[in-house]
Design a protein around this motif. Sequence first.
Motif, PDB file in Angstrom:
ATOM      1  N   GLN A 280      -2.572  -7.048   8.504  1.00 37.50           N
ATOM      2  CA  GLN A 280      -2.211  -6.805   7.113  1.00 37.50           C
ATOM      3  C   GLN A 280      -0.764  -6.304   7.005  1.00 37.50           C
ATOM      4  O   GLN A 280      -0.153  -5.900   7.990  1.00 37.50           O
ATOM      5  CB  GLN A 280      -3.152  -5.784   6.483  1.00 37.50           C
ATOM      6  CG  GLN A 280      -3.131  -4.418   7.141  1.00 37.50           C
ATOM      7  CD  GLN A 280      -4.135  -3.444   6.533  1.00 37.50           C
ATOM      8  OE1 GLN A 280      -4.842  -3.772   5.580  1.00 37.50           O
ATOM      9  NE2 GLN A 280      -4.206  -2.240   7.076  1.00 37.50           N
ATOM     10  N   ILE A 281      -0.250  -6.355   5.770  1.00 39.11           N
ATOM     11  CA  ILE A 281       1.030  -5.742   5.436  1.00 39.11           C
ATOM     12  C   ILE A 281       0.736  -4.465   4.664  1.00 39.11           C
ATOM     13  O   ILE A 281       0.021  -4.487   3.659  1.00 39.11           O
ATOM     14  CB  ILE A 281       1.891  -6.680   4.561  1.00 39.11           C
ATOM     15  CG1 ILE A 281       2.097  -8.039   5.239  1.00 39.11           C
ATOM     16  CG2 ILE A 281       3.234  -6.013   4.245  1.00 39.11           C
ATOM     17  CD1 ILE A 281       2.773  -7.988   6.583  1.00 39.11           C
ATOM     18  N   VAL A 282       1.258  -3.346   5.146  1.00 40.11           N
ATOM     19  CA  VAL A 282       1.051  -2.071   4.464  1.00 40.11           C
ATOM     20  C   VAL A 282       2.394  -1.488   4.047  1.00 40.11           C
ATOM     21  O   VAL A 282       3.435  -1.773   4.661  1.00 40.11           O
ATOM     22  CB  VAL A 282       0.293  -1.048   5.341  1.00 40.11           C
ATOM     23  CG1 VAL A 282      -1.097  -1.565   5.696  1.00 40.11           C
ATOM     24  CG2 VAL A 282       1.076  -0.706   6.604  1.00 40.11           C
ATOM     25  N   ASP A 288      10.846  12.928   1.492  1.00 35.99           N
ATOM     26  CA  ASP A 288      11.468  14.017   2.270  1.00 35.99           C
ATOM     27  C   ASP A 288      11.309  13.788   3.776  1.00 35.99           C
ATOM     28  O   ASP A 288      10.926  14.687   4.536  1.00 35.99           O
ATOM     29  CB  ASP A 288      10.876  15.373   1.882  1.00 35.99           C
ATOM     30  CG  ASP A 288      11.114  15.698   0.417  1.00 35.99           C
ATOM     31  OD1 ASP A 288      12.167  15.300  -0.111  1.00 35.99           O
ATOM     32  OD2 ASP A 288      10.235  16.338  -0.187  1.00 35.99           O
ATOM     33  N   GLN A 289      11.566  12.544   4.201  1.00 36.22           N
ATOM     34  CA  GLN A 289      11.553  12.154   5.615  1.00 36.22           C
ATOM     35  C   GLN A 289      10.175  12.253   6.266  1.00 36.22           C
ATOM     36  O   GLN A 289      10.063  12.324   7.493  1.00 36.22           O
ATOM     37  CB  GLN A 289      12.572  12.966   6.426  1.00 36.22           C
ATOM     38  CG  GLN A 289      14.004  12.783   5.936  1.00 36.22           C
ATOM     39  CD  GLN A 289      15.023  13.380   6.875  1.00 36.22           C
ATOM     40  OE1 GLN A 289      14.725  14.217   7.727  1.00 36.22           O
ATOM     41  NE2 GLN A 289      16.260  12.947   6.736  1.00 36.22           N
ATOM     42  N   GLN A 290       9.126  12.232   5.448  1.00 37.91           N
ATOM     43  CA  GLN A 290       7.760  12.221   5.975  1.00 37.91           C
ATOM     44  C   GLN A 290       6.970  11.080   5.339  1.00 37.91           C
ATOM     45  O   GLN A 290       7.077  10.854   4.133  1.00 37.91           O
ATOM     46  CB  GLN A 290       7.045  13.543   5.663  1.00 37.91           C
ATOM     47  CG  GLN A 290       7.626  14.758   6.358  1.00 37.91           C
ATOM     48  CD  GLN A 290       7.414  14.737   7.864  1.00 37.91           C
ATOM     49  OE1 GLN A 290       6.378  14.330   8.352  1.00 37.91           O
ATOM     50  NE2 GLN A 290       8.416  15.196   8.604  1.00 37.91           N
ATOM     51  N   VAL A 291       6.168  10.386   6.152  1.00 43.27           N
ATOM     52  CA  VAL A 291       5.250   9.394   5.589  1.00 43.27           C
ATOM     53  C   VAL A 291       4.089  10.136   4.937  1.00 43.27           C
ATOM     54  O   VAL A 291       3.433  10.971   5.569  1.00 43.27           O
ATOM     55  CB  VAL A 291       4.721   8.437   6.675  1.00 43.27           C
ATOM     56  CG1 VAL A 291       3.688   7.472   6.087  1.00 43.27           C
ATOM     57  CG2 VAL A 291       5.867   7.648   7.308  1.00 43.27           C
ATOM     58  N   VAL A 292       3.847   9.853   3.655  1.00 46.74           N
ATOM     59  CA  VAL A 292       2.821  10.599   2.924  1.00 46.74           C
ATOM     60  C   VAL A 292       1.632   9.727   2.509  1.00 46.74           C
ATOM     61  O   VAL A 292       0.576  10.256   2.160  1.00 46.74           O
ATOM     62  CB  VAL A 292       3.421  11.267   1.662  1.00 46.74           C
ATOM     63  CG1 VAL A 292       4.428  12.335   2.059  1.00 46.74           C
ATOM     64  CG2 VAL A 292       4.058  10.238   0.725  1.00 46.74           C
ATOM     65  N   LYS A 293       1.781   8.403   2.559  1.00 48.20           N
ATOM     66  CA  LYS A 293       0.689   7.547   2.092  1.00 48.20           C
ATOM     67  C   LYS A 293       0.827   6.151   2.682  1.00 48.20           C
ATOM     68  O   LYS A 293       1.941   5.662   2.850  1.00 48.20           O
ATOM     69  CB  LYS A 293       0.710   7.475   0.552  1.00 48.20           C
ATOM     70  CG  LYS A 293      -0.444   6.698  -0.054  1.00 48.20           C
ATOM     71  CD  LYS A 293      -0.319   6.658  -1.577  1.00 48.20           C
ATOM     72  CE  LYS A 293      -1.437   5.826  -2.199  1.00 48.20           C
ATOM     73  NZ  LYS A 293      -1.262   5.681  -3.667  1.00 48.20           N
ATOM     74  N   ARG A 294      -0.310   5.539   2.975  1.00 49.13           N
ATOM     75  CA  ARG A 294      -0.347   4.159   3.490  1.00 49.13           C
ATOM     76  C   ARG A 294      -1.250   3.326   2.593  1.00 49.13           C
ATOM     77  O   ARG A 294      -2.392   3.692   2.344  1.00 49.13           O
ATOM     78  CB  ARG A 294      -0.878   4.169   4.927  1.00 49.13           C
ATOM     79  CG  ARG A 294      -1.221   2.802   5.527  1.00 49.13           C
ATOM     80  CD  ARG A 294      -1.579   3.011   6.998  1.00 49.13           C
ATOM     81  NE  ARG A 294      -2.200   1.860   7.649  1.00 49.13           N
ATOM     82  CZ  ARG A 294      -3.501   1.714   7.832  1.00 49.13           C
ATOM     83  NH1 ARG A 294      -4.349   2.660   7.378  1.00 49.13           N
ATOM     84  NH2 ARG A 294      -3.983   0.661   8.450  1.00 49.13           N
TER      85      ARG A 294
END
Length: 354
Positions: A280-282, A288-294
């Motif tokens: 898949q493509i996510v 603020d330089q953090q991944v918070v959601k996928r």
Amino acid sequence: MMITVTKGFGLTLYASDMGDAKQLALGDKGTLFVGSRKKGTIQALVDSNADGRVDKRYVIAKGLENPEAIAFHRGDLYAAVDDRIIRFVDIENRLRRPGRGKEVYDRLPGKTSKSRRALHFGPDGRLYVAIGAPCNVCEAVAPFGSIIAIDIDSGSSEQIATGIRNVTGFDWSPVDNKLWFADLGRDWMGDRLPPDEINRVDRSGLHYGFPYVHAKSVIEPAYEKPKNLKITQPNYELPAHVAPMGLHFYRGQQFPAKYHNQMFVAENGSWNRSSKIGYQIVMLEVEDQQVVKRSTLVSFLDGEFPVARPYALLTAPDGAMYISDDLKGNIYRLFYKDIIKEEIEPAQKLDTEQ
């Protein structure tokens, strides 16, 4: 077989019959270059009438050894081939007769089929090369298991990151020019371990854990971490075995504002898991330089049947997104439809041929 596309988006077939289509590079004139691994070719695709479908294709090189890693810079196309990097000069004006690639660097570690490579030019003008470990799990000898930056004019190189396993997706955030990369976890630890990784490079020379620690906390039983080694933890953990082969920040304007400058990942999919995952493509939202959601934009998995295995991503000149598929050799074009269509069609399923 069905491809599921998020509301508001459409997906079309841009090109087919490309062999094992791997990494992508985009020329200044809109030419899409496609590297392969098994096929041994670099191909060029041209959409001369801008209708969203390829009408001219060219073979830039054939008979090469694993020419999957390619990059375009200032009119020239670069490719990593075994222990060398070669350059095709002024390539978009020479698609019919590209000539033979000229060697510009000859100090990559060669003679291994397991070590994957990836190339991108950084904001600083240097050529960044990801050099995967030549194994499932081992203490790799540098420059295996690292990302290096090469000054093409002088030939000098700098070690940017070490302790990586298999990186083919990396890109710089358009917001702050920080380098991010996706790293695939080792095999044979079961269905749920270890998580795949999304990493950020805050400064050169950091160690990202391989082979001693996988993801944030999975200790490798076969190798003991040296006592004085400081390990940089991943910014974000993906589920195990989704295989994040492509990582790209969207740089277009066609998608709605919430997608601008965000990270997109091509999850190539599991190969030996008891039930399939990935394919898949996510979008990974960065704050603020953090991944918070996928969140998933396109799913190529119909039950347990993969319709495609997405490998690389690239923003197209018109703001759409190209997606390579190394399962059936297709290039897809993901685009955003107008608001009227979005209201009529809450979700879209794309029929594909068996």
